[in-house]
Design a protein around this motif. Structure first.
Motif, PDB file in Angstrom:
ATOM      1  N   LEU A 123       0.826  -1.198   0.000  1.00  0.00           N
ATOM      2  CA  LEU A 123       0.000   0.000   0.000  1.00  0.00           C
ATOM      3  C   LEU A 123       0.867   1.258   0.000  1.00  0.00           C
ATOM      4  O   LEU A 123       1.913   1.324   0.639  1.00  0.00           O
ATOM      5  CB  LEU A 123      -0.917   0.016   1.218  1.00  0.00           C
ATOM      6  N   CYS A 124       0.424   2.263  -0.739  1.00  0.00           N
ATOM      7  CA  CYS A 124       1.107   3.552  -0.757  1.00  0.00           C
ATOM      8  C   CYS A 124       0.057   4.644  -0.842  1.00  0.00           C
ATOM      9  O   CYS A 124      -1.103   4.397  -1.152  1.00  0.00           O
ATOM     10  CB  CYS A 124       2.080   3.640  -1.938  1.00  0.00           C
ATOM     11  N   GLN A 125       0.486   5.872  -0.548  1.00  0.00           N
ATOM     12  CA  GLN A 125      -0.413   7.020  -0.586  1.00  0.00           C
ATOM     13  C   GLN A 125       0.224   8.096  -1.445  1.00  0.00           C
ATOM     14  O   GLN A 125       0.830   9.038  -0.934  1.00  0.00           O
ATOM     15  CB  GLN A 125      -0.691   7.532   0.832  1.00  0.00           C
ATOM     16  N   ILE A 135      -5.447   5.785  -0.858  1.00  0.00           N
ATOM     17  CA  ILE A 135      -4.496   4.768  -0.387  1.00  0.00           C
ATOM     18  C   ILE A 135      -4.692   3.550  -1.287  1.00  0.00           C
ATOM     19  O   ILE A 135      -5.789   2.958  -1.319  1.00  0.00           O
ATOM     20  CB  ILE A 135      -4.735   4.409   1.087  1.00  0.00           C
ATOM     21  N   VAL A 139       2.228   4.941   4.041  1.00  0.00           N
ATOM     22  CA  VAL A 139       0.918   5.562   4.219  1.00  0.00           C
ATOM     23  C   VAL A 139       1.028   6.570   5.358  1.00  0.00           C
ATOM     24  O   VAL A 139       1.712   6.324   6.356  1.00  0.00           O
ATOM     25  CB  VAL A 139      -0.154   4.502   4.542  1.00  0.00           C
TER      26      VAL A 139
END
Length: 506
Positions: A184-186, A218, A277
């Motif tokens: 996961l990344c933002q 996200i 995140v």
């Protein structure tokens, strides 16, 4: 104007720095743009602005940096050593951060604003993100209050992250990926990054604080691939995660498929395993702004890329070192002289006509002659970790000092007179390619194409001499193609001119 105070931007010729200077000027600040190379600074669009001062300083030279910061209210620290030709970038970044902390104190600054990366300091954190964290801790350990913004992927035309995403999805309808594709990344749009950076300067409550910045979404990297495909009008890509593929292994195919060289792709790929995140969103209250969604940010980046409106590019950063042997003479470490291959053509055209064609070299335009040879050389360079040809150029029509041009770097741009390029490909030595344009009489122009090579020991000599039979036809062919391109009648040449007092030799 913001009460006449001066704000320094360290790294003003880089991707974020170049855009931030323009943003601060638009908001009424006086800006001191600081960089290693004065020519790169003078070639930037902001250089002629009435509220800009240009200052030369290296982040590793404390006396010069202190002097460049003296009289400033605050400094933006946008320096990173992760670029081609630099080993152990972590150690270099630590030293630069210590020097920055001490120089800020000595120069009497009131604030430091630093853009770093998201991540939690644990054993699984990549070396790249760990280095970004250490820099922030060093900068914050001094007496000058630090505002530390931490971002994940920055999406914008010309950013390294966006270029990796663009090339992977454009070129690979089927992707075999490591497990990081589910991480996961933002992401955050470069527009929002600039708004936050400028907004922190204008809000004193942000001094002495560390804040995470991210967009409203996200997502997994797989989601990003799908969003890009939709924005670019492509079919959804087939993505097959394979657990045995490590980030290090995946960096090799990122390097081969995208224009980003190994020195950048490997650290970035290793960081993809980390969840990045935002842990808190206090910045949104202190600096209110409308955050672009990933789809909006990608759409804008694509639009600017297609329209050739890329103000700054990831490839802008670099040492931009001018070799001492540039005008020939004794080779300091090869035990001989600089090697040269030169060819001249005289044609019925004006210098302006010739110059326009020369400055369109590279990128999608190609090299006028023997493109298949240039492509093979680019592939070979990619295989051994060099930038290759895919890096292209920032703008199809304009060149400025410091621009990347395929596997070259622009050293000199003297309009209607001289273009000098320094090779950044992997070589056993250093190489220059130079075009000299000279008006012999009205309507008649002499063009000289000169390749110079400073061999590094025996392997450099072994590399150069077998290429002599290739250089002659290639360079003569380029000059002849140049004449055809501009429709100028060839008056003489192409020939190999006599060495006019030069110590260079073949």
């Amino acid at each position: 104007m913001k009460d006449n105070r001066i704000v320094a931007v360290l790294g003003a010729t880089g991707y974020i720095g170049g855009r931030l200077v323009a943003t601060l000027l638009e908001r009424g600040w006086r800006v001191r743009a600081v960089g290693r190379n004065p020519e790169k600074l003078r070639c930037r669009p902001f250089a002629a602005h009435e509220n800009v001062e240009l200052a030369q300083a290296d982040a590793l030279d404390q006396p010069a940096l202190t002097e460049a910061l003296r009289g400033c209210y605050a400094v933006y620290y946008l320096v990173h050593s992760m670029y081609p030709g630099v080993k152990n970038f972590e150690d270099r970044d630590k030293r630069a951060a210590i020097i920055m902390r001490d120089a800020a104190k000595e120069a009497g600054l009131e604030r430091i604003i630093y853009l770093g990366g998201l991540g939690d300091m644990d054993k699984d954190l990549s070396e790249h993100l760990k280095s970004r964290m250490e820099v922030g801790e060093i900068l914050g350990s001094g007496p000058v209050p630090l505002t530390w913004l931490r971002a994940a992927m920055i999406i914008g035309s010309g950013s390294a992250s966006f270029e990796i995403l663009r090339y992977l999805v454009d070129r690979l309808p089927v992707m075999i990926t490591p497990a990081w594709v589910k991480s996961l990344c933002q992401p955050i749009a470069v527009t929002n990054v600039l708004e936050y950076l400028a907004g922190c300067l204008e809000n004193p409550e942000t001094a002495g604080r560390t804040m995470d910045i991210g967009g409203p979404d996200i997502l997994s990297y797989r989601d990003l691939f799908d969003i890009y495909a939709r924005a670019a009008g492509l079919r959804q890509r087939l993505i097959i995660p394979v657990p045995v593929l490590t980030p290090k292994l995946s960096s090799y195919w990122i390097q081969m498929v995208t224009p980003v060289p190994a020195s950048l792709s490997r650290p970035l790929a290793e960081g993809l395993r980390n969840k990045v995140v935002c842990r808190e969103n206090s910045i949104r209250e202190l600096v209110p702004t409308r955050l672009l969604t990933c789809e909006e940010a990608i759409g804008r980046a694509l639009e600017r890329t297609v329209r050739h409106e890329v103000e700054t590019c990831w490839s802008d950063a670099g040492l931009q070192r001018v070799p001492e042997w540039i005008d020939c003479g004794d080779a300091p470490y090869a035990g001989g002289t600089v090697l040269e291959s030169a060819h001249t053509l005289t044609l019925a055209a004006t210098p302006a006509q010739v110059w326009k064609a020369i400055t369109r070299l590279g990128g999608d335009e190609g090299w006028m002659y023997g493109d298949w040879m240039w492509k093979i050389r680019g592939i070979c360079d990619k295989l051994i970790g060099g930038p290759g040809l895919r890096r292209g150029r920032r703008d199809p029509d304009k060149l400025r000092v410091g621009d990347a041009l395929d596997f070259w770097r622009v050293l000199v741009v003297e309009e209607n007179r001289r273009l000098r390029l320094l090779a950044e490909m992997k070589l056993p030595g250093e190489a220059l390619l130079q075009f000299d344009v000279e008006e012999e009489r009205p309507g008649s122009t002499k063009v000289t194409l000169r390749a110079r090579f400073l061999p590094r020991g025996l392997w450099g000599i072994v590399y150069w001499y077998p290429l002599i039979p290739v250089h002659g036809p290639l360079f003569r062919g380029m000059l002849t193609a140049l004449a055809r391109k501009i429709g100028g009648k060839i008056l003489s040449g192409p020939i190999t001119p006599p060495k006019e007092g030069s110590q260079c030799r073949l």
